[in-house]
Design a protein around this motif. Structure first.
Motif, PDB file in Angstrom:
ATOM      1  N   SER A 272       0.840  -1.205   0.000  1.00  0.00           N
ATOM      2  CA  SER A 272       0.000   0.000   0.000  1.00  0.00           C
ATOM      3  C   SER A 272       0.875   1.255   0.000  1.00  0.00           C
ATOM      4  CB  SER A 272      -0.983   0.001   1.181  1.00  0.00           C
ATOM      5  OG  SER A 272      -0.323  -0.149   2.404  1.00  0.00           O
ATOM      6  N   LEU A 273       1.933   1.238   0.795  1.00  0.00           N
ATOM      7  CA  LEU A 273       2.837   2.394   0.835  1.00  0.00           C
ATOM      8  C   LEU A 273       3.452   2.654  -0.545  1.00  0.00           C
ATOM      9  CD1 LEU A 273       4.420   4.507   2.615  1.00  0.00           C
ATOM     10  CD2 LEU A 273       6.198   2.762   2.817  1.00  0.00           C
ATOM     11  N   SER A 274       3.935   1.592  -1.188  1.00  0.00           N
ATOM     12  CA  SER A 274       4.599   1.803  -2.484  1.00  0.00           C
ATOM     13  C   SER A 274       3.588   2.231  -3.546  1.00  0.00           C
ATOM     14  CB  SER A 274       5.386   0.561  -2.919  1.00  0.00           C
ATOM     15  OG  SER A 274       4.544  -0.429  -3.432  1.00  0.00           O
ATOM     16  N   ALA A 275       2.341   1.743  -3.439  1.00  0.00           N
ATOM     17  CA  ALA A 275       1.295   2.194  -4.371  1.00  0.00           C
ATOM     18  C   ALA A 275       1.028   3.684  -4.165  1.00  0.00           C
ATOM     19  CB  ALA A 275       0.021   1.379  -4.184  1.00  0.00           C
ATOM     20  N   MET A 276       0.983   4.116  -2.896  1.00  0.00           N
ATOM     21  CA  MET A 276       0.694   5.530  -2.629  1.00  0.00           C
ATOM     22  C   MET A 276       1.790   6.450  -3.162  1.00  0.00           C
ATOM     23  SD  MET A 276      -0.538   7.616   0.706  1.00  0.00           S
ATOM     24  CE  MET A 276      -2.208   7.831   0.145  1.00  0.00           C
ATOM     25  N   MET A 277       3.030   5.965  -3.139  1.00  0.00           N
ATOM     26  CA  MET A 277       4.150   6.778  -3.624  1.00  0.00           C
ATOM     27  C   MET A 277       4.009   7.114  -5.107  1.00  0.00           C
ATOM     28  SD  MET A 277       5.927   7.477  -1.032  1.00  0.00           S
ATOM     29  CE  MET A 277       4.545   7.333   0.081  1.00  0.00           C
ATOM     30  N   GLU A 278       3.244   6.298  -5.844  1.00  0.00           N
ATOM     31  CA  GLU A 278       3.120   6.505  -7.292  1.00  0.00           C
ATOM     32  C   GLU A 278       1.835   7.228  -7.701  1.00  0.00           C
ATOM     33  OE1 GLU A 278       3.574   2.573  -8.800  1.00  0.00           O
ATOM     34  OE2 GLU A 278       5.612   2.410  -8.047  1.00  0.00           O
ATOM     35  N   LEU A 279       1.038   7.628  -6.716  1.00  0.00           N
ATOM     36  CA  LEU A 279      -0.245   8.256  -7.051  1.00  0.00           C
ATOM     37  C   LEU A 279      -0.091   9.722  -7.417  1.00  0.00           C
ATOM     38  CD1 LEU A 279      -2.724   7.127  -4.247  1.00  0.00           C
ATOM     39  CD2 LEU A 279      -2.452   6.143  -6.529  1.00  0.00           C
ATOM     40  N   GLU A 280      -0.892  10.153  -8.377  1.00  0.00           N
ATOM     41  CA  GLU A 280      -1.008  11.582  -8.700  1.00  0.00           C
ATOM     42  C   GLU A 280      -2.493  11.858  -8.954  1.00  0.00           C
ATOM     43  OE1 GLU A 280       1.403  13.716  -8.590  1.00  0.00           O
ATOM     44  OE2 GLU A 280       3.168  12.418  -8.651  1.00  0.00           O
ATOM     45  N   ASN A 281      -2.928  13.053  -8.614  1.00  0.00           N
ATOM     46  CA  ASN A 281      -4.281  13.499  -8.967  1.00  0.00           C
ATOM     47  C   ASN A 281      -5.397  12.527  -8.622  1.00  0.00           C
ATOM     48  OD1 ASN A 281      -3.070  15.743 -10.210  1.00  0.00           O
ATOM     49  ND2 ASN A 281      -2.708  14.535 -12.049  1.00  0.00           N
ATOM     50  N   VAL A 282      -5.534  12.224  -7.341  1.00  0.00           N
ATOM     51  CA  VAL A 282      -6.639  11.343  -6.955  1.00  0.00           C
ATOM     52  C   VAL A 282      -7.929  12.150  -6.831  1.00  0.00           C
ATOM     53  CG1 VAL A 282      -5.236   9.605  -5.806  1.00  0.00           C
ATOM     54  CG2 VAL A 282      -6.023  11.593  -4.508  1.00  0.00           C
ATOM     55  N   LYS A 283      -9.052  11.454  -7.011  1.00  0.00           N
ATOM     56  CA  LYS A 283     -10.354  12.107  -6.886  1.00  0.00           C
ATOM     57  C   LYS A 283     -10.697  12.212  -5.398  1.00  0.00           C
ATOM     58  CE  LYS A 283     -14.689  10.885  -8.289  1.00  0.00           C
ATOM     59  NZ  LYS A 283     -15.360   9.716  -8.600  1.00  0.00           N
ATOM     60  N   ASN A 284     -11.014  11.090  -4.775  1.00  0.00           N
ATOM     61  CA  ASN A 284     -11.249  11.111  -3.321  1.00  0.00           C
ATOM     62  C   ASN A 284      -9.897  11.165  -2.602  1.00  0.00           C
ATOM     63  OD1 ASN A 284     -13.708   9.548  -4.495  1.00  0.00           O
ATOM     64  ND2 ASN A 284     -14.341  10.224  -2.452  1.00  0.00           N
ATOM     65  N   THR A 285      -9.861  11.908  -1.507  1.00  0.00           N
ATOM     66  CA  THR A 285      -8.617  11.995  -0.739  1.00  0.00           C
ATOM     67  C   THR A 285      -8.162  10.594  -0.332  1.00  0.00           C
ATOM     68  OG1 THR A 285      -9.034  14.241   0.021  1.00  0.00           O
ATOM     69  CG2 THR A 285      -7.617  12.876   1.424  1.00  0.00           C
ATOM     70  N   ALA A 286      -6.910  10.273  -0.661  1.00  0.00           N
ATOM     71  CA  ALA A 286      -6.347   8.936  -0.418  1.00  0.00           C
ATOM     72  C   ALA A 286      -5.607   8.928   0.912  1.00  0.00           C
ATOM     73  CB  ALA A 286      -5.396   8.564  -1.549  1.00  0.00           C
ATOM     74  N   ILE A 287      -5.943   7.939   1.739  1.00  0.00           N
ATOM     75  CA  ILE A 287      -5.323   7.837   3.058  1.00  0.00           C
ATOM     76  C   ILE A 287      -4.650   6.476   3.185  1.00  0.00           C
ATOM     77  CG2 ILE A 287      -5.723   7.815   5.565  1.00  0.00           C
ATOM     78  CD1 ILE A 287      -6.506  10.492   4.457  1.00  0.00           C
ATOM     79  N   CYS A 288      -3.409   6.474   3.674  1.00  0.00           N
ATOM     80  CA  CYS A 288      -2.693   5.220   3.948  1.00  0.00           C
ATOM     81  C   CYS A 288      -2.372   5.181   5.444  1.00  0.00           C
ATOM     82  CB  CYS A 288      -1.401   5.180   3.134  1.00  0.00           C
ATOM     83  SG  CYS A 288      -0.416   3.697   3.372  1.00  0.00           S
ATOM     84  N   ILE A 289      -2.875   4.149   6.109  1.00  0.00           N
ATOM     85  CA  ILE A 289      -2.617   3.988   7.546  1.00  0.00           C
ATOM     86  C   ILE A 289      -1.585   2.885   7.742  1.00  0.00           C
ATOM     87  CG2 ILE A 289      -3.608   3.270   9.762  1.00  0.00           C
ATOM     88  CD1 ILE A 289      -6.351   4.154   8.733  1.00  0.00           C
ATOM     89  N   LEU A 290      -0.538   3.193   8.501  1.00  0.00           N
ATOM     90  CA  LEU A 290       0.411   2.171   8.949  1.00  0.00           C
ATOM     91  C   LEU A 290       0.277   2.138  10.468  1.00  0.00           C
ATOM     92  CD1 LEU A 290       3.493   3.368   6.827  1.00  0.00           C
ATOM     93  CD2 LEU A 290       1.817   1.622   6.189  1.00  0.00           C
ATOM     94  N   SER A 291      -0.499   1.188  10.980  1.00  0.00           N
ATOM     95  CA  SER A 291      -0.820   1.240  12.408  1.00  0.00           C
ATOM     96  C   SER A 291       0.083   0.325  13.218  1.00  0.00           C
ATOM     97  CB  SER A 291      -2.291   0.899  12.635  1.00  0.00           C
ATOM     98  OG  SER A 291      -2.539  -0.448  12.318  1.00  0.00           O
ATOM     99  N   ASP A 292       0.067   0.544  14.513  1.00  0.00           N
ATOM    100  CA  ASP A 292       0.875  -0.232  15.461  1.00  0.00           C
ATOM    101  C   ASP A 292      -0.093  -0.977  16.387  1.00  0.00           C
ATOM    102  OD1 ASP A 292       3.070  -1.098  17.018  1.00  0.00           O
ATOM    103  OD2 ASP A 292       2.966   0.669  18.307  1.00  0.00           O
ATOM    104  N   LYS A 293       0.425  -1.941  17.125  1.00  0.00           N
ATOM    105  CA  LYS A 293      -0.286  -2.642  18.205  1.00  0.00           C
ATOM    106  C   LYS A 293      -1.483  -3.498  17.746  1.00  0.00           C
ATOM    107  CE  LYS A 293       2.229  -1.150  21.694  1.00  0.00           C
ATOM    108  NZ  LYS A 293       3.434  -0.885  20.881  1.00  0.00           N
TER     109      LYS A 293
END
Ligand code: MN
Ligand code: MN
Length: 464
Positions: A272-293
């Motif tokens: 998901s992180l590497s996919a987000m690095m390649e995004l440009e001009n998204v329609k809906n705001t794109a959120i990537c969560i890297l959670s702990d615990k």
């Protein structure tokens, strides 16, 4: 005749490799190489977040605190206490129409040091541990372990440590009883074969001086003092984790799989992180969560149960200058999420725990879990049919292989993710990740085809 009809009506769930041509295979293998390299430098949640931040900085993301206002196209992140992280790309669509969230976790099962870890017995020095997450304890003995973590002194000075990853470093291990003397141990149930209090890490055997009590412990403390300037009391304000010292490697004569530690859930976090690095001009705001615990219930201020994520989204609303009472609730109610966490891959050696027609298989693509509960779907966040159809449509129009599965048989399976936490806020959520063999073991197995499918899935979801 029936062949045509079968072709038209059956859900074939084919082995994904069958349709992969040489060029595509090369891409899949190259992507897997990048993944394995990342895994090898990011074995703990702190390390993952550190490298994720570096990657984000390189790709034009900035700390949200550096912004006074936000506009479409802005790329921001928030690092939560060095252990979890949220990233966002502001979309062109009105944010009131919802976010597209992908959420994984970067903590993995492991052994943590106890607050007072160091002791000596019969002139051998040990670190005591308290295991973290669901492990089969016997799997963590007699393997090479490395020490990763952070020491914080009372003056605030922080020291990151990592011993056992470099070829020239020593490694550590937890001993087990020789079979010759293990008659009683071998009669025990597997889960009781190794006691939690016996998971003690062997760390030294040379005394500091000839005479006197606890000379081996003293020698270890002297080494730690010379290396890091710490005393025994400083070990109480540390977070030190023991993880397998071996590297992620290609698995199989055909090199079709990846064996590595911590793939639950770093495989979904990385894709998901590497996919987000390649995004440009998204329609809906794109959120990537890297959670702990996640592995211990998502509690605490770095886990998904905390309000830190709400705080991040509120900051976005504030800086878009659109915030007003209850807007956060509205945004969540119209949001869509992929809870990107691994699925149990079907293992033919242990076929009896799965329903073969409802299991996730290695090599058949991304695995969707409509719900993860067992025994009457207890505790499940059950995705709505409308939303499952929406996700299927995204996958099908992007020609991405997928399977819809359950985690184990009706009265056998189960397993939680962060899906329910965001679903409780009102978003549509489905679990969506890579099938894994030997989940939670020191060495987990995934398919390179599925890893690449996950990457394509997450990119397609954000681009929708
Ligand atoms: Mn997981
Ligand atoms: Mn897990």
């Amino acid at each position: 005749m029936s062949e045509d009809l079968r072709e038209k009506l059956f859900d074939k769930k084919e082995n994904g490799w069958k349709k992969v041509n040489d060029e595509e295979k090369k891409k899949i293998f190259e992507y897997a190489k990048g993944y394995m390299d990342f895994l090898n430098k990011a074995k703990t949640e702190r390390e993952f977040v550190k490298h994720a931040r570096e990657l984000a900085d390189k790709n034009g993301f900035k700390d949200i605190m550096e912004f006074n206002t936000l506009k479409p196209g802005d790329k921001v992140y928030f690092v939560n206490r060095n252990k979890s992280m949220y990233l966002a790309i502001i979309g062109t669509e009105n944010i009131e129409n919802g976010l597209h969230i992908i959420g994984s976790h970067v903590d993995s099962p492991r052994l943590d040091l106890k607050p007072n870890p160091l002791y000596e017995d019969t002139e051998m020095a040990y670190f005591k541990t308290h295991y973290y997450g669901g492990i089969k304890k016997y799997q963590w003995t007699t393997i090479p372990l490395s020490i990763h973590g952070t020491i914080v002194k009372t003056n605030g000075e922080k020291i990151d440590i990592c011993i056992g990853e470099d070829e020239n470093d020593p490694i550590f291990t937890i001993t087990d009883l020789l079979p010759h003397l293990a008659q009683d141990q071998m009669e025990k149930k597997l889960k009781n074969g190794i006691d939690g209090e016996d998971l003690n890490l062997l760390i030294g055997s040379i005394p500091y001086e000839e005479k006197g009590k606890d000379q081996v412990k003293l020698n270890i403390l002297n080494i730690l003092n010379q290396k890091y300037g710490i005393t025994e009391a400083d070990l109480t304000s540390t977070e030190i984790e023991l993880v397998p010292a071996f590297k992620a490697r290609s698995l199989g004569l055909d090199e079709s799989m990846v064996a590595g530690y911590g793939q639950d859930d770093k495989v979904c976090a990385y894709t998901s992180l590497s996919a987000m690095m390649e995004l440009e001009n998204v329609k809906n705001t794109a959120i990537c969560i890297l959670s702990d615990k996640e592995e211990i219930g998502s509690m605490g201020n770095t886990g998904m149960e905390s309000h830190m994520f709400d705080f991040f989204i509120s900051e976005i609303l504030n800086k878009l200058e659109v915030n007003r009472p209850n807007l956060l609730d509205k945004v969540f109610c119209f949001s869509k999420m992929l809870s990107s966490d691994v699925d149990a891959g079907f293992d033919p050696i242990y076929a009896s725990v799965s329903d073969k027609t409802n299991a996730g298989f290695l090599g058949k693509g991304i695995s969707l879990n409509k719900y993860t509960g067992a025994r009457g779907k207890s505790g499940a966040s059950d995705a709505n049919a409308e939303y499952v159809a929406w996700v299927r449509n995204v996958l099908e129009k992007n020609d991405i292989s997928y399977q819809v599965a359950e985690l184990g048989k009706v009265d056998v399976g189960g397993g939680g993710t962060i899906a329910y936490i965001i679903a409780n806020k009102g978003a549509d959520v489905i679990d969506c990740g890579v099938p894994v063999l030997s989940m939670h073991a020191p060495y987990e197995v995934t398919s390179k085809f599925d890893i690449y499918s996950a990457y394509k899935t997450y990119k397609a979801f954000w681009n929708e």
